[in-house]
Design a protein around this motif. Structure first.
Motif, short mmCIF file in Angstrom:
data_model
loop_
_atom_site.label_atom_id
_atom_site.label_comp_id
_atom_site.label_asym_id
_atom_site.label_seq_id
_atom_site.Cartn_x
_atom_site.Cartn_y
_atom_site.Cartn_z
N ARG A 101 0.83 -1.20 0.00
CA ARG A 101 0.00 0.00 0.00
C ARG A 101 0.87 1.26 0.00
N THR A 102 1.93 1.25 0.79
CA THR A 102 2.80 2.42 0.86
C THR A 102 3.45 2.70 -0.49
N LEU A 103 3.99 1.66 -1.12
CA LEU A 103 4.65 1.83 -2.40
C LEU A 103 3.68 2.34 -3.47
N MET A 104 2.49 1.74 -3.52
CA MET A 104 1.54 2.09 -4.56
C MET A 104 0.98 3.49 -4.36
N GLU A 105 0.60 3.82 -3.13
CA GLU A 105 -0.02 5.12 -2.90
C GLU A 105 0.99 6.26 -3.01
N ALA A 106 2.20 6.05 -2.52
CA ALA A 106 3.21 7.10 -2.62
C ALA A 106 3.46 7.45 -4.09
N HIS A 107 3.51 6.43 -4.93
CA HIS A 107 3.74 6.66 -6.35
C HIS A 107 2.50 7.26 -7.02
N ALA A 108 1.33 6.68 -6.74
CA ALA A 108 0.10 7.13 -7.39
C ALA A 108 -0.28 8.55 -6.97
N PHE A 109 -0.08 8.89 -5.71
CA PHE A 109 -0.42 10.24 -5.25
C PHE A 109 0.43 11.29 -5.96
N GLN A 110 1.71 10.97 -6.15
CA GLN A 110 2.58 11.92 -6.85
C GLN A 110 2.19 12.04 -8.32
N ASP A 111 1.82 10.91 -8.94
CA ASP A 111 1.37 10.95 -10.33
C ASP A 111 0.08 11.75 -10.47
N ALA A 112 -0.74 11.73 -9.43
CA ALA A 112 -2.03 12.41 -9.49
C ALA A 112 -1.91 13.93 -9.35
N VAL A 155 -5.93 7.69 -5.99
CA VAL A 155 -5.22 6.72 -6.83
C VAL A 155 -5.80 6.71 -8.24
N ASN A 156 -7.12 6.82 -8.34
CA ASN A 156 -7.77 6.80 -9.65
C ASN A 156 -7.43 8.01 -10.52
N GLN A 157 -6.94 9.08 -9.90
CA GLN A 157 -6.56 10.26 -10.66
C GLN A 157 -5.12 10.16 -11.18
N SER A 158 -4.42 9.09 -10.80
CA SER A 158 -3.01 8.96 -11.18
C SER A 158 -2.84 8.70 -12.67
N GLY A 159 -3.86 8.10 -13.30
CA GLY A 159 -3.77 7.78 -14.71
C GLY A 159 -3.00 6.51 -15.02
N ASN A 160 -2.46 5.85 -13.99
CA ASN A 160 -1.71 4.61 -14.17
C ASN A 160 -2.69 3.44 -14.06
N SER A 161 -3.11 2.91 -15.20
CA SER A 161 -4.17 1.89 -15.20
C SER A 161 -3.77 0.63 -14.47
N ARG A 162 -2.50 0.27 -14.52
CA ARG A 162 -2.05 -0.96 -13.85
C ARG A 162 -2.05 -0.80 -12.33
N ILE A 163 -1.58 0.34 -11.85
CA ILE A 163 -1.63 0.60 -10.41
C ILE A 163 -3.07 0.62 -9.95
N ILE A 164 -3.94 1.25 -10.72
CA ILE A 164 -5.36 1.32 -10.35
C ILE A 164 -5.96 -0.07 -10.23
N ARG A 165 -5.68 -0.94 -11.21
CA ARG A 165 -6.24 -2.30 -11.18
C ARG A 165 -5.69 -3.11 -10.00
N ILE A 166 -4.39 -3.01 -9.76
CA ILE A 166 -3.80 -3.76 -8.65
C ILE A 166 -4.34 -3.23 -7.32
N TYR A 167 -4.46 -1.92 -7.23
CA TYR A 167 -4.97 -1.31 -5.99
C TYR A 167 -6.40 -1.78 -5.71
N GLU A 168 -7.21 -1.81 -6.75
CA GLU A 168 -8.59 -2.29 -6.59
C GLU A 168 -8.62 -3.74 -6.13
N SER A 169 -7.66 -4.54 -6.61
CA SER A 169 -7.65 -5.97 -6.29
C SER A 169 -7.30 -6.24 -4.83
N ILE A 170 -6.62 -5.30 -4.16
CA ILE A 170 -6.23 -5.53 -2.76
C ILE A 170 -7.04 -4.67 -1.78
N GLN A 171 -8.03 -3.94 -2.28
CA GLN A 171 -8.78 -3.05 -1.39
C GLN A 171 -9.52 -3.81 -0.29
#
Length: 232
Positions: A101-112, A155-171
């Motif tokens: 979660r830390t890795l994905m959100e830190a990256h996705a938040f910056q992308d967003a 996370v959904n505003q990051s535009g990274n479709s793969r991160i979004i899908r993986i994030y949804e899978s572990i919610q």
């Protein structure tokens, strides 16, 4: 005493209103998921097909389909010749979820950040208002649901479709471990205030500040959770 509501209970299913929207097995899985998250069903507790079938007034095959959905989400586990149990997350499970979660959100938040405009911050303010109301009523379950809503929205505003899908899978798993966190906050208001600070960091549009804020937000209480469990 059964952990399930009696047949016909409005909170059990509201079938007349919802049946047209989703298959019955999905509705039952959704109800059981909420019961686990709200601590009405405990981690490690056995789920009996016969009791569930009687409770929801459906066939055992429908119950098996519902449990299969939860098993795919790793929220329940089927043990050969023993039955189906709500998953008990180990220290290793929790550590892995926290790290991912830390890795994905830190990256996705910056992308967003470049994508976040006035309308996005207006939406985040709406979620914060809902959190403030839930905090005032001491509703931890609602607060944890809104935590997922707020983080997922960013996370959904990051535009990274793969991160979004993986994030949804572990919610589902993320929401499951949030169940433990109420004991580590001084009050529901402190939980709300922490999310308000996170949104304030996003408003600065400073990538380093956002990265630090996300990591601090996710890791602090979760690390306390692991340290406490290791002492038990």
């Amino acid at each position: 005493m059964s952990i399930f509501l009696e047949k016909g209970s409005q909170t059990a299913m509201e079938e007349d209103r919802m049946i047209v929207q989703k298959p019955l097995s999905e509705l039952i899985a959704e109800e059981l998921r909420q019961r686990i998250w709200n601590k009405q069903v405990q981690f490690g507790e056995r789920l009996l097909e016969t009791e569930l079938a009687e409770m929801f007034d459906v066939s055992r095959s429908t119950i098996r389909e519902a449990l299969k959905i939860l098993e795919q989400e790793q929220l329940v586990i089927s043990k050969a010749r023993k039955g189906t149990y709500v998953t008990e997350f180990t220290d290793e499970d929790l550590a892995e979820i926290i790290e991912l979660r830390t890795l994905m959100e830190a990256h996705a938040f910056q992308d967003a950040l470049p994508e976040l405009g006035r309308e996005h911050f207006a939406k985040l303010s709406e979620i914060l208002d809902e959190m403030k109301t839930a905090a005032g009523k001491g509703k931890w379950g609602d607060l944890f649901d809104l935590d997922m809503k707020l983080h997922g929205y960013i996370v959904n505003q990051s535009g990274n479709s793969r991160i979004i899908r993986i994030y949804e899978s572990i919610q589902v798993q993320i929401r499951a471990y949030l169940v433990h966190l109420d004991q580590y906050y001084s009050s529901p208001h402190s939980f709300y205030a922490e999310h308000r600070e996170l949104v304030d960091a996003l408003k600065t549009k400073d990538p380093q500040k956002v990265n630090r804020s996300v990591r601090d937000h996710i890791s602090y209480v979760e690390e306390k959770l692991l340290q406490t469990k290791q002492k038990q």
